[in-house]
Design an enzyme around this catalytic site. Sequence first.
Site, short mmCIF file in Angstrom:
data_model
loop_
_atom_site.label_atom_id
_atom_site.label_comp_id
_atom_site.label_asym_id
_atom_site.label_seq_id
_atom_site.Cartn_x
_atom_site.Cartn_y
_atom_site.Cartn_z
N GLU A 1 0.91 -0.49 -5.15
CA GLU A 1 -0.07 0.57 -5.36
C GLU A 1 0.73 1.87 -5.39
O GLU A 1 1.09 2.42 -4.36
CB GLU A 1 -1.11 0.61 -4.25
CG GLU A 1 -2.22 1.61 -4.52
CD GLU A 1 -2.61 2.45 -3.32
OE1 GLU A 1 -3.63 3.15 -3.41
OE2 GLU A 1 -1.90 2.44 -2.30
N ASP B 1 0.82 -1.21 0.00
CA ASP B 1 0.00 0.00 0.00
C ASP B 1 0.86 1.26 0.00
O ASP B 1 1.93 1.30 0.60
CB ASP B 1 -0.90 -0.01 1.24
CG ASP B 1 -1.81 1.19 1.32
OD1 ASP B 1 -2.69 1.32 0.45
OD2 ASP B 1 -1.63 2.01 2.24
#
EC number: 2.4.1.18
Length: 634
Positions: free
Chosen positions: A357, A305
């Site tokens: 990401e 993330d």
Amino acid sequence: MVKQTTEMNDASYLFNTGAGFNSQDYLGCHLAASGRAVFRVWAPHAKAVGVVGDFNDWQPSALKLLGATGIWQGQVPNVHAGQLYKFQITTPTGQVQLKIDPFAQQFERKPGDAAVVVEPMTMRWHDSLWLARRKKSRAANRPINIYEVHLGSWRRHLDGSYYTYAELAAELIPYVKQRGYTHIELMPVMEHLLDASWGYQQLGYFAPTSRFGKRDSFLSFVDQCHQANIGVFVDWVPGHFIRNYDALYQYDGTPTFEYADPERANNRRWGAWNFDLGKTQVQSFLISSAEYWLDQCHLDGLRVDAVSNMLYCDYDEGREGQVNQYGDNRNLEGIAFLQKLNTTVLTHHPDILMIAEESSAYPQVTGSVANGGLGFNYKWNMGWMHDTLDFFMMDPLYRHDHFNLLTFAFVYMFDERFILPFSHDEVVHGKKSLMHKMSGDRYNQFANLRTMLTYMAAFPGKQLNFMGSEWGQFLEWRDWSALEWVDLKDDLNHRMQQFTTQLNAVYRHNRPLWEQDHDPAGIIYTHTDDPDSSTMGFIRQAKRKYSFVVAAFNFVPVERQDYRIGVPYRGRYELLLNTEAQAFGGTWTKLETTFTAVDKPYRGQPASFTVTLPAMGALLIRPVKVIGGVKHAR
């Protein structure tokens, strides 16, 4: 500085030098013989450390500092699985505080945050066939169609309580298999206190959240996924951690896991603290966490993330002056950490996937570390996602003037190995659901959604869709309640779900749609330069010469009669999918199912055939018998 007083493989030495990649086997709580347990914790600047818990009536049992390692150790009697505990830290200023065990493998149910003593992992796995197949296949050459799930809101009981891991295994796994997805991606299951954080402000980096059950129940969930031939990815957050004072922040009374510079430590955007990724002990902690989930929990990959937050000193913070020694804003420690993370993990587990990401234009995210890249296997294609959504949100009347929203992605589609994501971030906080974003009335919204998902399936790149989009849920996602399963009583929603199931089957069973996702040889541009008609066509090519799929799209609600499509060979072709079929909620009751290509060159191809291209729809077509070809060359 830590002195090497023992062998090179000494766990404390490895941890302190950034090479302790299984540090959870050393630090934390470990049950020993005769009802005793060994506790170890890293608190290098503490004046004193003890452990308190159910086993000593929450009265501290002192730990001893192991030389210059910064690690405190002690053996405590009468310790049993299921008991709660914390570490008691005396800071350099004499303040006494209770802290979590950073290496705990289970926590009590929120709002408490005490660690739970657990037995050594004795899980009996039944996924050897899955793991063997995973080792033999390259991800780039196989279908990857991900169903993104928030476990706390996929389903809930009537009283609002969560499904357990066991209940989710019983319902989610068969559902995903029936719908035809290849993988589940779980939003963070690592322990966290704040529901509204969705798991992205983590408390326990080695502990599945107790919301849904115990550690071994989570392991069983993964095992059952693999037995059903479904892979499991989990979102993992190595860039920042929860602000709570009794967690990792100022762990020994000084900046321990976070940067010493308060400006670099403070993540204002997310209300969190940034890890000091240049600190060797933090590297050992985080890489051990990744290794734990991949090795001990059998995960098939991690979606890392907020990578951009680790790549830049001042990412999205609006601060000036955060520069490195070269005068720019690259976070050199963060870049080096990500390279080290991916090198380590993929050396130990070459068959898993590390997915980034990453929302900036940072180069070579999926490039090799040897060539200066970050070493990820895949990167989310955020540019494609935003442009595609902007296009389909637009009134079709104006789409011809904005065709570049679709065609721009063709320029960079092979710069990285991409996953195309319609994720949770796009259906929350007032952004509307995918269905609600679509232009037009209810009928046309469904038509747009079917066309967009088909465009996604045909476009080079692996794919991810968030739960609820498969049937066109109208309400945006709410983490505090279950999906709107009642929607499926509506005929259009039910037919949309059937469409997604069929689209997933077409994708999975046709190699051209995934075998060469990251190779320019995997696509032939036939009709990508006609904005005036708002139509598009291209061919997806597999490695075998005669194995290809023709994709044709109409982005306006005007049917195109005698629409000519150029193809490489004359012969017979068959329909794979018509998004406007009545079975899917469209208006076509009778479908054109076969097509004959003749020696009539068109748009750079030597042969062609004509179709009726449905209004606001798409066709997927493949060769059956072409000159020199073979039947059903998939």
